[in-house]
Design an enzyme around this catalytic site. Structure first.
Site, PDB file in Angstrom:
ATOM      1  N   ASN A  59       0.868  -1.184   0.000  1.00 51.67           N
ATOM      2  CA  ASN A  59       0.000   0.000   0.000  1.00 51.67           C
ATOM      3  C   ASN A  59       0.902   1.230   0.000  1.00 51.67           C
ATOM      4  OD1 ASN A  59       0.555   0.907   2.833  1.00 51.67           O
ATOM      5  ND2 ASN A  59      -0.152  -1.183   3.227  1.00 51.67           N
ATOM      6  N   ASP A  92      -3.244  -6.847   5.117  1.00 50.07           N
ATOM      7  CA  ASP A  92      -4.136  -7.797   5.799  1.00 50.07           C
ATOM      8  C   ASP A  92      -4.062  -9.183   5.167  1.00 50.07           C
ATOM      9  OD1 ASP A  92      -5.099  -6.042   7.728  1.00 50.07           O
ATOM     10  OD2 ASP A  92      -6.482  -5.136   6.279  1.00 50.07           O
ATOM     11  N   LYS A 150       9.796 -15.469 -11.561  1.00 49.83           N
ATOM     12  CA  LYS A 150       8.889 -14.414 -12.015  1.00 49.83           C
ATOM     13  C   LYS A 150       7.720 -15.053 -12.771  1.00 49.83           C
ATOM     14  CE  LYS A 150       8.788 -10.357 -14.910  1.00 49.83           C
ATOM     15  NZ  LYS A 150       9.419  -9.659 -16.003  1.00 49.83           N
ATOM     16  N   PHE A 154      -3.759   2.740  14.802  1.00 48.50           N
ATOM     17  CA  PHE A 154      -4.219   3.661  13.766  1.00 48.50           C
ATOM     18  C   PHE A 154      -5.309   2.951  12.968  1.00 48.50           C
ATOM     19  CE2 PHE A 154      -1.520   7.486  13.174  1.00 48.50           C
ATOM     20  CZ  PHE A 154      -0.753   7.334  14.315  1.00 48.50           C
ATOM     21  N   LYS A 204     -12.733  -1.116  16.205  1.00 45.86           N
ATOM     22  CA  LYS A 204     -11.360  -1.659  16.285  1.00 45.86           C
ATOM     23  C   LYS A 204     -10.757  -1.447  17.663  1.00 45.86           C
ATOM     24  CE  LYS A 204     -10.141  -1.308  11.562  1.00 45.86           C
ATOM     25  NZ  LYS A 204      -9.637  -0.467  10.511  1.00 45.86           N
ATOM     26  N   LYS A 234      -9.646  -4.700  19.674  1.00 44.44           N
ATOM     27  CA  LYS A 234      -8.207  -4.941  19.833  1.00 44.44           C
ATOM     28  C   LYS A 234      -7.691  -4.483  21.204  1.00 44.44           C
ATOM     29  CE  LYS A 234      -7.481  -4.739  14.815  1.00 44.44           C
ATOM     30  NZ  LYS A 234      -6.521  -4.576  13.729  1.00 44.44           N
TER      31      LYS A 234
HETATM   32  O1  C5P Z   1      -7.833  -3.479  11.085  1.00 42.77           O
HETATM   33  P1  C5P Z   1      -6.896  -2.500  10.531  1.00 42.77           P
HETATM   34  O2  C5P Z   1      -5.856  -3.090   9.640  1.00 42.77           O
HETATM   35  O3  C5P Z   1      -7.531  -1.308   9.881  1.00 42.77           O
HETATM   36  O4  C5P Z   1      -6.198  -1.910  11.843  1.00 42.77           O
HETATM   37  C1  C5P Z   1      -5.218  -0.958  11.739  1.00 42.77           C
HETATM   38  C2  C5P Z   1      -4.337  -1.044  12.940  1.00 42.77           C
HETATM   39  O5  C5P Z   1      -3.986  -2.421  13.167  1.00 42.77           O
HETATM   40  C3  C5P Z   1      -3.033  -0.338  12.732  1.00 42.77           C
HETATM   41  O6  C5P Z   1      -2.609   0.175  13.974  1.00 42.77           O
HETATM   42  C4  C5P Z   1      -2.113  -1.435  12.205  1.00 42.77           C
HETATM   43  O7  C5P Z   1      -0.757  -1.156  12.499  1.00 42.77           O
HETATM   44  C5  C5P Z   1      -2.620  -2.642  12.939  1.00 42.77           C
HETATM   45  N1  C5P Z   1      -2.537  -3.913  12.194  1.00 42.77           N
HETATM   46  C6  C5P Z   1      -1.731  -4.936  12.665  1.00 42.77           C
HETATM   47  N2  C5P Z   1      -1.649  -6.134  12.002  1.00 42.77           N
HETATM   48  C7  C5P Z   1      -2.356  -6.333  10.892  1.00 42.77           C
HETATM   49  C8  C5P Z   1      -3.201  -5.319  10.401  1.00 42.77           C
HETATM   50  C9  C5P Z   1      -3.252  -4.114  11.065  1.00 42.77           C
HETATM   51  O8  C5P Z   1      -1.064  -4.743  13.669  1.00 42.77           O
HETATM   52  N3  C5P Z   1      -2.271  -7.511  10.263  1.00 42.77           N
END
Ligand code: C5P
Length: 400
Positions: A210, A279, A289, A323, A337, A341
């Site tokens: 990203n 994700d 490749k 974040f 979230k 979390k």
């Molecule tokens: O659920 P989402 O990806 O939007 O959540 C964002 C937050 O979760 C951010 O603080 C990001 O650093 C953390 N995150 C994580 N591991 C992941 C996905 C997101 O720690 N696999």
């Protein structure tokens, strides 16, 4: 524009070395930061840069002699008394030797003897002179007297030699000055900060990722360090310079980030997860490749570990900040979230606005706290936002 040094009086001592031209830029940075700057030059320094340059930029008289007529003012004493910090850049082997032995035979050494404020020495000289045991010993005794001494940088120097002796860049020196004069209100805290994107390989030359630039996480790391915290920064691939005196661990994938975070988790008191972690990752990573063939190509993806969720489960007394980058239902999704979390604070960020989120220097966010309190902030620089987030983190710490 930031004004971190607003209201501060800094004395800049310039000595006679090739790097004296860099002090001009340092002066500009200090002034840009809001400081009032008085410049003291040794006689040799005036052979490299004219006092007029410093005088025009600082809008103050420049001290070059002990015997100037200053209308009855004893400048080397009044400037010493009013200084919040003194920075000597470049500091030559000569000034280092004379300071180490208490000389007071020019305006700079004389003023230094009368200063109570912190003094930062930024040595710059030929690498052989820097390695000379006499210089080493002088620097050792200056440190023993309480002076702050920067390590010069390595690389080629003006005389053609190569080694340690180059004056660090003006921004690096300016950052040290900020650390000396600003409150160290996070001293004793250990911050673990993640930043940047992750990359999930598809084949040897392609990956899923990203546009995260890492700017927010790096701004947090710089600000926390400036405020006295120990900082470990775990960073995905970005093109930003490493912050000074921050333990930087570079990772690529979400799995690597998880391992790095968990291995440093124990010693952290505050964890801020500013990284934009992928994700999903490809289930199979091709060794070669992938060649163009059919019109469509399906990639099978599987979930990456949710690092933040794991931290929420095991955090204990640690303070946990996440974040949330969202494109719709910003506050509602972020609040969910935060609960799921087990966070203390979430920074909700609408990444569809052009002046906020990925890549840019500014952010417009809403803070959501564990007690459901919300704070909508106006557009601000990521540097300002970093300090504000740290202020709120301190507030939560204080109320616990
Ligand atoms: O659920 P989402 O990806 O939007 O959540 C964002 C937050 O979760 C951010 O603080 C990001 O650093 C953390 N995150 C994580 N591991 C992941 C996905 C997101 O720690 N696999």
């Amino acid at each position: 524009m930031r004004s971190l040094l607003k209201g501060k009086e800094i004395v800049l001592g310039v000595c006679g070395g090739i790097a004296a031209y860099k002090s001009v830029e340092l002066l500009r940075l200090l002034i840009k930061d809001g400081a009032g700057v008085r410049v003291v030059m040794t006689r040799a320094a005036t052979a490299f840069v004219a006092p007029m340059t410093f005088e025009a930029l600082s809008a103050r008289p420049v001290m070059t002699s002990l015997f100037e007529d200053a209308g009855g003012e004893i400048r080397h004493i009044s400037w010493a008394r009013e200084a919040d910090a003194v920075v000597i850049a470049p500091a030559t082997a000569d000034i280092i030797a004379r300071m180490a032995h208490g000389f007071a035979d020019d305006p700079l050494t004389t003023m230094i003897l009368a200063v109570d404020a912190p003094v930062l020495i930024a040595p710059s000289m030929n690498p052989r002179m820097y390695q000379n045991p006499v210089t080493r010993e002088n620097l050792r005794s200056l440190k023993g007297f309480g002076f702050h001494v920067m390590e010069p940088e390595s690389g080629p120097v003006a005389c053609g030699d190569e080694g340690t002796g180059r004056l660090p860049g003006p921004e690096t020196i300016c950052e040290h000055v900020r650390r000396l004069v600003l409150p160290r209100d996070l001293a004793g805290e250990s911050l673990l900060i993640t930043a940047g994107p992750t990359q999930e390989p598809i084949d040897p030359v392609r990956f899923l990722s990203n546009p995260s630039s890492g700017k927010m996480g790096y701004a947090l790391a710089r600000a926390a360090r400036r405020r006295g915290a120990d900082v470990v920064l775990i960073s995905g691939p970005v093109s930003i310079d490493a912050p000074i005196d921050v333990g930087l661990i570079r990772v690529r994938t979400a799995q690597e980030m998880k391992e790095a975070v968990l291995s440093r988790f124990d010693s952290a008191s505050i964890i801020i997860k500013a990284a934009a972690v992928s994700d999903y990752r490809p289930v199979n990573v091709s060794d070669h490749k992938i060649k163009k063939a059919d019109e469509t190509l399906a990639l099978e993806l599987s979930r990456t570990p949710d690092i933040l969720r794991r931290l929420g489960e095991i955090k204990g007394d640690r303070l946990l900040v996440g974040f949330a980058a969202e494109t719709e239902d910003l506050v509602k999704n972020a609040a969910t979230k935060l609960k799921e979390k087990n966070l203390d604070l979430i920074v909700a960020n609408n990444v569809q606005m052009s002046d906020s989120g990925f890549g840019v220097d500014t952010n417009r966010v809403t803070l959501i706290f564990a007690d459901a309190r919300q704070e909508s902030l106006s557009l601000m620089s990521k540097d300002d936002l970093a300090d504000l987030i740290l202020d709120r983190v301190k507030g939560i710490r204080g109320s616990k």
